[in-house]
Write a protein that holds these residues in place. Structure first.
Motif, PDB file in Angstrom:
ATOM      1  N   ASP A 103       0.829  -1.209   0.000  1.00  0.00           N
ATOM      2  CA  ASP A 103       0.000   0.000   0.000  1.00  0.00           C
ATOM      3  C   ASP A 103       0.865   1.261   0.000  1.00  0.00           C
ATOM      4  N   LEU A 104       1.964   1.235   0.767  1.00  0.00           N
ATOM      5  CA  LEU A 104       2.878   2.382   0.793  1.00  0.00           C
ATOM      6  C   LEU A 104       3.470   2.634  -0.586  1.00  0.00           C
ATOM      7  N   VAL A 105       3.941   1.581  -1.220  1.00  0.00           N
ATOM      8  CA  VAL A 105       4.557   1.711  -2.543  1.00  0.00           C
ATOM      9  C   VAL A 105       3.530   2.214  -3.554  1.00  0.00           C
ATOM     10  N   ALA A 106       2.334   1.646  -3.532  1.00  0.00           N
ATOM     11  CA  ALA A 106       1.287   2.070  -4.470  1.00  0.00           C
ATOM     12  C   ALA A 106       0.904   3.523  -4.231  1.00  0.00           C
ATOM     13  N   GLY A 107       0.744   3.906  -2.966  1.00  0.00           N
ATOM     14  CA  GLY A 107       0.402   5.290  -2.650  1.00  0.00           C
ATOM     15  C   GLY A 107       1.493   6.259  -3.071  1.00  0.00           C
ATOM     16  N   HIS A 108       2.733   5.847  -2.889  1.00  0.00           N
ATOM     17  CA  HIS A 108       3.881   6.667  -3.294  1.00  0.00           C
ATOM     18  C   HIS A 108       3.860   6.900  -4.811  1.00  0.00           C
ATOM     19  N   GLN A 109       3.666   5.821  -5.554  1.00  0.00           N
ATOM     20  CA  GLN A 109       3.618   5.925  -7.014  1.00  0.00           C
ATOM     21  C   GLN A 109       2.427   6.769  -7.474  1.00  0.00           C
ATOM     22  N   GLU A 110       1.291   6.569  -6.833  1.00  0.00           N
ATOM     23  CA  GLU A 110       0.094   7.325  -7.203  1.00  0.00           C
ATOM     24  C   GLU A 110       0.287   8.823  -6.941  1.00  0.00           C
ATOM     25  N   LEU A 111       0.845   9.165  -5.794  1.00  0.00           N
ATOM     26  CA  LEU A 111       1.075  10.575  -5.483  1.00  0.00           C
ATOM     27  C   LEU A 111       2.059  11.196  -6.471  1.00  0.00           C
ATOM     28  N   ALA A 112       3.110  10.480  -6.815  1.00  0.00           N
ATOM     29  CA  ALA A 112       4.077  10.993  -7.790  1.00  0.00           C
ATOM     30  C   ALA A 112       3.398  11.274  -9.131  1.00  0.00           C
ATOM     31  N   GLU A 113       2.552  10.367  -9.549  1.00  0.00           N
ATOM     32  CA  GLU A 113       1.819  10.565 -10.809  1.00  0.00           C
ATOM     33  C   GLU A 113       0.879  11.765 -10.726  1.00  0.00           C
ATOM     34  N   ARG A 114       0.147  11.860  -9.623  1.00  0.00           N
ATOM     35  CA  ARG A 114      -0.811  12.960  -9.476  1.00  0.00           C
ATOM     36  C   ARG A 114      -0.097  14.316  -9.417  1.00  0.00           C
ATOM     37  N   LEU A 115       1.072  14.345  -8.775  1.00  0.00           N
ATOM     38  CA  LEU A 115       1.808  15.610  -8.667  1.00  0.00           C
ATOM     39  C   LEU A 115       2.472  16.029  -9.970  1.00  0.00           C
ATOM     40  N   PHE A 116       3.037  15.065 -10.704  1.00  0.00           N
ATOM     41  CA  PHE A 116       3.925  15.426 -11.803  1.00  0.00           C
ATOM     42  C   PHE A 116       3.487  14.966 -13.184  1.00  0.00           C
TER      43      PHE A 116
END
Length: 150
Positions: A103-116
């Motif tokens: 979940d941490l890894v998925a959330g990290h990837q999702e946030l990176a995508e949403r930000l950039f």
């Protein structure tokens, strides 16, 4: 020309937003940021000794013992015998811990995508260069302050 303090104020605002996001994550997941960080390290490195975790987290072994005790109590990790060192134990994610790491890894990837996602690659590369240099400079300034205070 942009005023240096305006840029610093934006960095500080970003830090505040990151802290608020971490606080929400902690509240939702029931884990402190220190325990989340330990799980993140286990996700990256696999089962690890408490000594290795203390070094990676830059904390005392006693501090790691408390973090691991909490994660054992919550069912996220176990302590397993080290296969090559009878004196050491390996901190190992449980099934629940592995799900939390995923979940941490998925959330990290999702946030990176949403930000950039909407930032073109050239601009993102410049931002990454400037941010990297800023982090290095800040770390050097802090280290120099620490040496001056001794």
């Amino acid at each position: 020309m942009t005023d240096h303090t305006v840029v610093l104020d934006r960095i500080l605002h970003l830090a505040s937003l990151v802290r608020a996001d971490l606080a929400r994550f902690e509240e939702r997941g029931g884990l402190t940021s220190a325990r989340v960080h330990l799980l993140w390290l286990l996700g990256a490195s696999g089962p690890s000794t408490q000594q290795a975790l203390a070094v990676a987290l830059d904390v005392t072994p006693r501090n790691v013992t408390g973090l691991v005790d909490g994660l054992v109590s919550s069912g996220h990790v176990t302590r397993e015998p080290h296969p090559a060192d009878r004196r050491a134990t390996l901190v190992t994610p449980t099934e629940q811990g592995a799900r939390a790491i995923d979940d941490l890894v998925a959330g990290h990837q999702e946030l990176a995508e949403r930000l950039f996602a909407d930032v073109d690659s050239d601009r993102l590369a410049v931002f990454d260069d400037v941010l990297g240099a800023t982090v290095e400079r800040f770390a050097a300034l802090m280290a120099a302050e620490g040496e001056a205070g001794r």
